[in-house]
Design a protein around this motif. Sequence first.
Motif, PDB file in Angstrom:
ATOM      1  N   ALA A   1       7.910  -0.083   3.563  1.00 13.24           N
ATOM      2  CA  ALA A   1       7.080  -1.261   3.376  1.00 13.24           C
ATOM      3  C   ALA A   1       7.650  -2.203   2.327  1.00 13.24           C
ATOM      4  O   ALA A   1       6.943  -3.048   1.812  1.00 13.24           O
TER       5      ALA A   1
ATOM      6  N   VAL B   1       6.461  -6.980  -6.860  1.00 11.11           N
ATOM      7  CA  VAL B   1       5.395  -6.249  -6.167  1.00 11.11           C
ATOM      8  C   VAL B   1       4.418  -5.750  -7.222  1.00 11.11           C
ATOM      9  O   VAL B   1       4.794  -5.497  -8.374  1.00 11.11           O
TER      10      VAL B   1
ATOM     11  N   GLU C   1       1.327  -1.850  -4.544  1.00 10.17           N
ATOM     12  CA  GLU C   1       2.426  -1.882  -3.573  1.00 10.17           C
ATOM     13  C   GLU C   1       3.523  -0.905  -3.963  1.00 10.17           C
ATOM     14  O   GLU C   1       4.103  -0.233  -3.113  1.00 10.17           O
TER      15      GLU C   1
ATOM     16  N   ALA D   1       2.500   2.532  -3.039  1.00  9.14           N
ATOM     17  CA  ALA D   1       2.610   2.752  -1.598  1.00  9.14           C
ATOM     18  C   ALA D   1       4.040   3.066  -1.176  1.00  9.14           C
ATOM     19  O   ALA D   1       4.262   3.692  -0.142  1.00  9.14           O
TER      20      ALA D   1
END
Length: 302
Positions: free
Chosen positions: A6, A87, A91, A94
């Motif tokens: 991601a 980020v 984030e 993640a």
Amino acid sequence: MTAPSAAPAALDGSHVLAVPHGTSLLDLARAWFPTAAWSREPATAAQAAAARPMTGARFRGIAVAPPDPAGVLSLDGVVEVVGPYAVGAAEARALALPAQDSDLYGLPAAPVAGATVHPGLVTGWATAVARRTGGGILPAARDRALVPDPAAVVDLTLWSAVPLRPDDALPLVRPALSGSRLAAPAPPAGGAPEGFALVARYEYDGEVEVRCAHSREVPVVLSTLDWREHGPWGYHVTWHPPDPLELEVPQPSQLHVIARQRVAPSIARAVATLWRTVGGTVVDAGGFVVPHEEVDARARPR
């Protein structure tokens, strides 16, 4: 540690180095690559805002690609690091990276034609930066995240222009490293300093060695400093744990961690005392300068 893919699309196909938001990557790059420089500096927040595509009825239907606000940091004139891409902590979490506001940088995942540095050196630098800053690395395959433990390496070296004789150094380090003694015969009285080694042994924590030696090769980072801030005499303060193999594993035993926690402040106190006596610059095992304020902070028991 598994990580989902991601990361920002602009970093697809690249290894990703994550550092805490606002970290000066240029300073860390020059510690290993003295000629590193921005070939394109990152856009400031104001510049990024000013460059956003215009909106409204007048511009409807006009496709305008927003400019890339990331910079390009050249390590050797050929190998480039691209970023930062900011980020948030969520984030980063993640991505299986440390849960903190972070800046992501893309590194080449394959050898670069014409590069003067080996890809392994770039990877080693990125790993050292991640450890130094408390960041992490996502490989190009995005199959895992590498998060080095910042506390894993406690060794420090003071580079000074002033050599000490062992009989002068011993009383300096003994308050920090109890039981220290000369590990090799001292040079003749009145003779020129030739270096020495002191050692402090502990029943459960291994031993700490203080080795002073003149060297023709010094860390690359010293070339970025004023010559008066360091010298060729290295005071290497090194921990040898009971099981040296535990230094190589990502998750050492609890006994190793406890021993390291007990030893680390003593190493910092010994280095701080030597620095106050002979001056110089402290460099960690990753090749980065350690400010005196950080050495003092490390010297406080946790």
